[in-house]
Write a protein that holds these residues in place. Structure first.
Motif, PDB file in Angstrom:
ATOM      1  N   ARG A 180     -15.364  64.746  38.381  1.00  0.00           N
ATOM      2  CA  ARG A 180     -14.895  65.085  39.735  1.00  0.00           C
ATOM      3  C   ARG A 180     -16.070  65.734  40.487  1.00  0.00           C
ATOM      4  O   ARG A 180     -16.472  66.851  40.180  1.00  0.00           O
ATOM      5  N   ASN A 181     -16.600  64.999  41.452  1.00  0.00           N
ATOM      6  CA  ASN A 181     -17.751  65.481  42.228  1.00  0.00           C
ATOM      7  C   ASN A 181     -17.303  66.379  43.373  1.00  0.00           C
ATOM      8  O   ASN A 181     -16.395  66.025  44.121  1.00  0.00           O
ATOM      9  N   ASP A 182     -17.971  67.524  43.533  1.00  0.00           N
ATOM     10  CA  ASP A 182     -17.609  68.446  44.614  1.00  0.00           C
ATOM     11  C   ASP A 182     -17.744  67.776  45.977  1.00  0.00           C
ATOM     12  O   ASP A 182     -16.817  67.785  46.786  1.00  0.00           O
ATOM     13  N   ILE A 183     -18.931  67.204  46.244  1.00  0.00           N
ATOM     14  CA  ILE A 183     -19.190  66.565  47.538  1.00  0.00           C
ATOM     15  C   ILE A 183     -20.013  65.294  47.304  1.00  0.00           C
ATOM     16  O   ILE A 183     -20.980  65.303  46.547  1.00  0.00           O
ATOM     17  N   ILE A 184     -19.605  64.214  47.954  1.00  0.00           N
ATOM     18  CA  ILE A 184     -20.372  62.968  47.951  1.00  0.00           C
ATOM     19  C   ILE A 184     -20.666  62.574  49.393  1.00  0.00           C
ATOM     20  O   ILE A 184     -19.789  62.613  50.251  1.00  0.00           O
ATOM     21  N   LEU A 185     -21.910  62.192  49.648  1.00  0.00           N
ATOM     22  CA  LEU A 185     -22.311  61.658  50.951  1.00  0.00           C
ATOM     23  C   LEU A 185     -22.479  60.145  50.817  1.00  0.00           C
ATOM     24  O   LEU A 185     -23.188  59.673  49.926  1.00  0.00           O
ATOM     25  N   TYR A 186     -21.812  59.405  51.707  1.00  0.00           N
ATOM     26  CA  TYR A 186     -21.883  57.940  51.706  1.00  0.00           C
ATOM     27  C   TYR A 186     -22.568  57.456  52.989  1.00  0.00           C
ATOM     28  O   TYR A 186     -22.257  57.938  54.084  1.00  0.00           O
ATOM     29  N   ILE A 187     -23.461  56.493  52.837  1.00  0.00           N
ATOM     30  CA  ILE A 187     -24.013  55.799  53.999  1.00  0.00           C
ATOM     31  C   ILE A 187     -23.562  54.354  53.904  1.00  0.00           C
ATOM     32  O   ILE A 187     -23.846  53.668  52.913  1.00  0.00           O
ATOM     33  N   ASN A 188     -22.824  53.898  54.900  1.00  0.00           N
ATOM     34  CA  ASN A 188     -22.266  52.534  54.920  1.00  0.00           C
ATOM     35  C   ASN A 188     -21.476  52.224  53.648  1.00  0.00           C
ATOM     36  O   ASN A 188     -21.497  51.099  53.134  1.00  0.00           O
ATOM     37  N   GLY A 189     -20.778  53.236  53.144  1.00  0.00           N
ATOM     38  CA  GLY A 189     -19.928  53.047  51.982  1.00  0.00           C
ATOM     39  C   GLY A 189     -20.625  53.178  50.641  1.00  0.00           C
ATOM     40  O   GLY A 189     -19.980  53.102  49.598  1.00  0.00           O
ATOM     41  N   ILE A 190     -21.944  53.372  50.641  1.00  0.00           N
ATOM     42  CA  ILE A 190     -22.702  53.514  49.396  1.00  0.00           C
ATOM     43  C   ILE A 190     -22.934  55.000  49.123  1.00  0.00           C
ATOM     44  O   ILE A 190     -23.483  55.704  49.979  1.00  0.00           O
ATOM     45  N   PRO A 191     -22.538  55.509  47.952  1.00  0.00           N
ATOM     46  CA  PRO A 191     -22.776  56.932  47.658  1.00  0.00           C
ATOM     47  C   PRO A 191     -24.266  57.197  47.503  1.00  0.00           C
ATOM     48  O   PRO A 191     -24.943  56.525  46.718  1.00  0.00           O
ATOM     49  N   ILE A 192     -24.770  58.175  48.243  1.00  0.00           N
ATOM     50  CA  ILE A 192     -26.209  58.412  48.299  1.00  0.00           C
ATOM     51  C   ILE A 192     -26.599  59.792  47.768  1.00  0.00           C
ATOM     52  O   ILE A 192     -27.650  59.956  47.158  1.00  0.00           O
ATOM     53  N   ALA A 193     -25.763  60.797  47.992  1.00  0.00           N
ATOM     54  CA  ALA A 193     -26.092  62.156  47.556  1.00  0.00           C
ATOM     55  C   ALA A 193     -24.866  62.826  46.959  1.00  0.00           C
ATOM     56  O   ALA A 193     -23.736  62.581  47.391  1.00  0.00           O
ATOM     57  N   ASN A 194     -25.098  63.644  45.944  1.00  0.00           N
ATOM     58  CA  ASN A 194     -24.047  64.398  45.263  1.00  0.00           C
ATOM     59  C   ASN A 194     -24.396  65.883  45.331  1.00  0.00           C
ATOM     60  O   ASN A 194     -25.454  66.287  44.865  1.00  0.00           O
ATOM     61  N   ILE A 195     -23.513  66.668  45.934  1.00  0.00           N
ATOM     62  CA  ILE A 195     -23.692  68.120  46.003  1.00  0.00           C
ATOM     63  C   ILE A 195     -22.698  68.775  45.058  1.00  0.00           C
ATOM     64  O   ILE A 195     -21.492  68.540  45.167  1.00  0.00           O
ATOM     65  N   GLU A 196     -23.202  69.566  44.116  1.00  0.00           N
ATOM     66  CA  GLU A 196     -22.329  70.350  43.244  1.00  0.00           C
ATOM     67  C   GLU A 196     -22.534  71.829  43.556  1.00  0.00           C
ATOM     68  O   GLU A 196     -23.664  72.301  43.672  1.00  0.00           O
ATOM     69  N   CYS A 197     -21.412  72.536  43.713  1.00  0.00           N
ATOM     70  CA  CYS A 197     -21.436  73.921  44.194  1.00  0.00           C
ATOM     71  C   CYS A 197     -20.935  74.876  43.124  1.00  0.00           C
ATOM     72  O   CYS A 197     -19.989  74.575  42.399  1.00  0.00           O
ATOM     73  N   LYS A 198     -21.561  76.039  43.072  1.00  0.00           N
ATOM     74  CA  LYS A 198     -21.118  77.123  42.201  1.00  0.00           C
ATOM     75  C   LYS A 198     -20.999  78.408  43.018  1.00  0.00           C
ATOM     76  O   LYS A 198     -21.651  78.569  44.052  1.00  0.00           O
ATOM     77  N   ASN A 199     -20.179  79.297  42.533  1.00  0.00           N
ATOM     78  CA  ASN A 199     -19.928  80.555  43.230  1.00  0.00           C
ATOM     79  C   ASN A 199     -21.176  81.431  43.218  1.00  0.00           C
ATOM     80  O   ASN A 199     -21.634  81.843  42.150  1.00  0.00           O
ATOM     81  N   PRO A 200     -21.754  81.742  44.381  1.00  0.00           N
ATOM     82  CA  PRO A 200     -22.989  82.544  44.413  1.00  0.00           C
ATOM     83  C   PRO A 200     -22.787  83.992  43.988  1.00  0.00           C
ATOM     84  O   PRO A 200     -23.757  84.695  43.727  1.00  0.00           O
ATOM     85  N   THR A 201     -21.545  84.455  43.910  1.00  0.00           N
ATOM     86  CA  THR A 201     -21.290  85.835  43.475  1.00  0.00           C
ATOM     87  C   THR A 201     -21.064  85.927  41.965  1.00  0.00           C
ATOM     88  O   THR A 201     -20.898  87.020  41.427  1.00  0.00           O
ATOM     89  N   SER A 202     -21.047  84.768  41.289  1.00  0.00           N
ATOM     90  CA  SER A 202     -20.765  84.753  39.854  1.00  0.00           C
ATOM     91  C   SER A 202     -21.946  85.305  39.057  1.00  0.00           C
ATOM     92  O   SER A 202     -23.110  85.077  39.391  1.00  0.00           O
ATOM     93  N   LEU A 203     -21.635  86.008  37.987  1.00  0.00           N
ATOM     94  CA  LEU A 203     -22.664  86.516  37.089  1.00  0.00           C
ATOM     95  C   LEU A 203     -22.970  85.522  35.977  1.00  0.00           C
ATOM     96  O   LEU A 203     -23.931  85.704  35.221  1.00  0.00           O
ATOM     97  N   THR A 204     -22.171  84.477  35.855  1.00  0.00           N
ATOM     98  CA  THR A 204     -22.330  83.517  34.754  1.00  0.00           C
ATOM     99  C   THR A 204     -22.755  82.126  35.218  1.00  0.00           C
ATOM    100  O   THR A 204     -23.121  81.292  34.389  1.00  0.00           O
ATOM    101  N   GLU A 205     -22.688  81.862  36.535  1.00  0.00           N
ATOM    102  CA  GLU A 205     -23.072  80.549  37.044  1.00  0.00           C
ATOM    103  C   GLU A 205     -24.098  80.707  38.161  1.00  0.00           C
ATOM    104  O   GLU A 205     -24.104  81.714  38.881  1.00  0.00           O
TER     105      GLU A 205
END
Length: 263
Positions: free
Chosen positions: A133-158
């Motif tokens: 399960r991808n956090d964010i996918i960017l598509y150009i003309n329907g083709i997936p081009i970039a994948n952004i995965e996010c973590k909590n910036p306040t976390s001490l473990t991630e």
């Protein structure tokens, strides 16, 4: 319930800011996908190919050939190299009616607004009994081009490295989306980007810098439609060295210097 979460602190922010820069948000449930095993938004791609290649006299048969050619490429280094060349230059297809080979363009690099820019979140990809399960996918003309995965910036473990390793784990679990996805973004307390390469164990990461902006806002500027298309066309390559194939992406200082020289 925790006061902060990766969704509220990072994921939402990327979605909101990228929409301001020309990306259209569509929820994962409403993406035009044939099934959860198919990374490409095929109906979106078909419409784009007709629009971008109308001057060639392209018909349904040529479009079908182009999409089949794109989908059947393997996710190893050779298949990924061919797909990257298709993204840059188009797919060579023989037009039977006039017995010529023409290139079917996937992107319009001259008229940026002629492309379709879609952003979605919590996108599921399945292959057999495997699922990511991808956090964010960017598509150009329907083709997936970039994948952004996010973590909590306040976390001490991630941190950003956790997000980076997650993308690598994803391409090891289900490699097919990553033969199209060219750029990974790991976002948390800072943000780093890297070329995706499902045949590699890992890739080098970099930080994009924009004057007077923090790492997240700098990365968002890198992902504006015009800059992202420029990177795909001119600043992303596969390099073969001592028999090993690696994917190479520009760093921000190389990008700016090259752009200034060209201008």
């Amino acid at each position: 319930m925790p006061l902060f979460s990766e969704k509220s602190l990072v994921e939402d922010y990327f979605i909101q800011e990228l929409q301001k820069r020309g990306w259209k948000f569509i929820s994962a449930d409403n993406l035009e996908r044939e099934n959860l095993e198919e990374p490409i938004l095929t109906p979106v791609l078909i419409r784009a190919l007709k629009r971008l290649n109308a001057h060639t006299g392209v018909g349904d048969e040529e479009i079908k050939q182009a999409i089949t050619e794109l989908k059947l490429k393997p996710s190893g280094s050779e298949g990924s190299k061919q797909i990257l060349n298709y993204l840059k230059y188009g797919i060579p297809i023989k037009f039977e009616k006039d017995r010529t080979v023409k290139y079917i363009r996937l992107f319009d690099y001259e008229n940026i607004q002629n492309n379709n820019f879609t952003i979605s979140r919590q996108v599921i990809h399945q292959f057999g009994d495997k699922e990511i399960r991808n956090d964010i996918i960017l598509y150009i003309n329907g083709i997936p081009i970039a994948n952004i995965e996010c973590k909590n910036p306040t976390s001490l473990t991630e941190n950003w490295y956790t997000a980076y390793k997650q993308i690598i784990d994803y391409w090891k679990t289900i490699s097919d989306p990553y033969k199209y996805i060219q750029i990974g973004i790991a976002a948390a307390e800072t943000t780093r980007y890297f070329p995706t390469a499902p045949w590699q164990e890992e890739t080098l990461t970099h930080q994009w810098r924009t004057p007077n902006k923090d790492p997240i806002d700098s990365t968002i500027e890198m992902l504006t439609p015009a800059t992202l298309l420029n990177i795909i066309q001119n600043y992303l390559f596969l390099r073969i060295e001592r028999g090993a194939t690696t994917k190479v992406i520009t760093r921000y200082m190389q990008y700016r210097a090259s752009e200034q020289i060209v201008n």
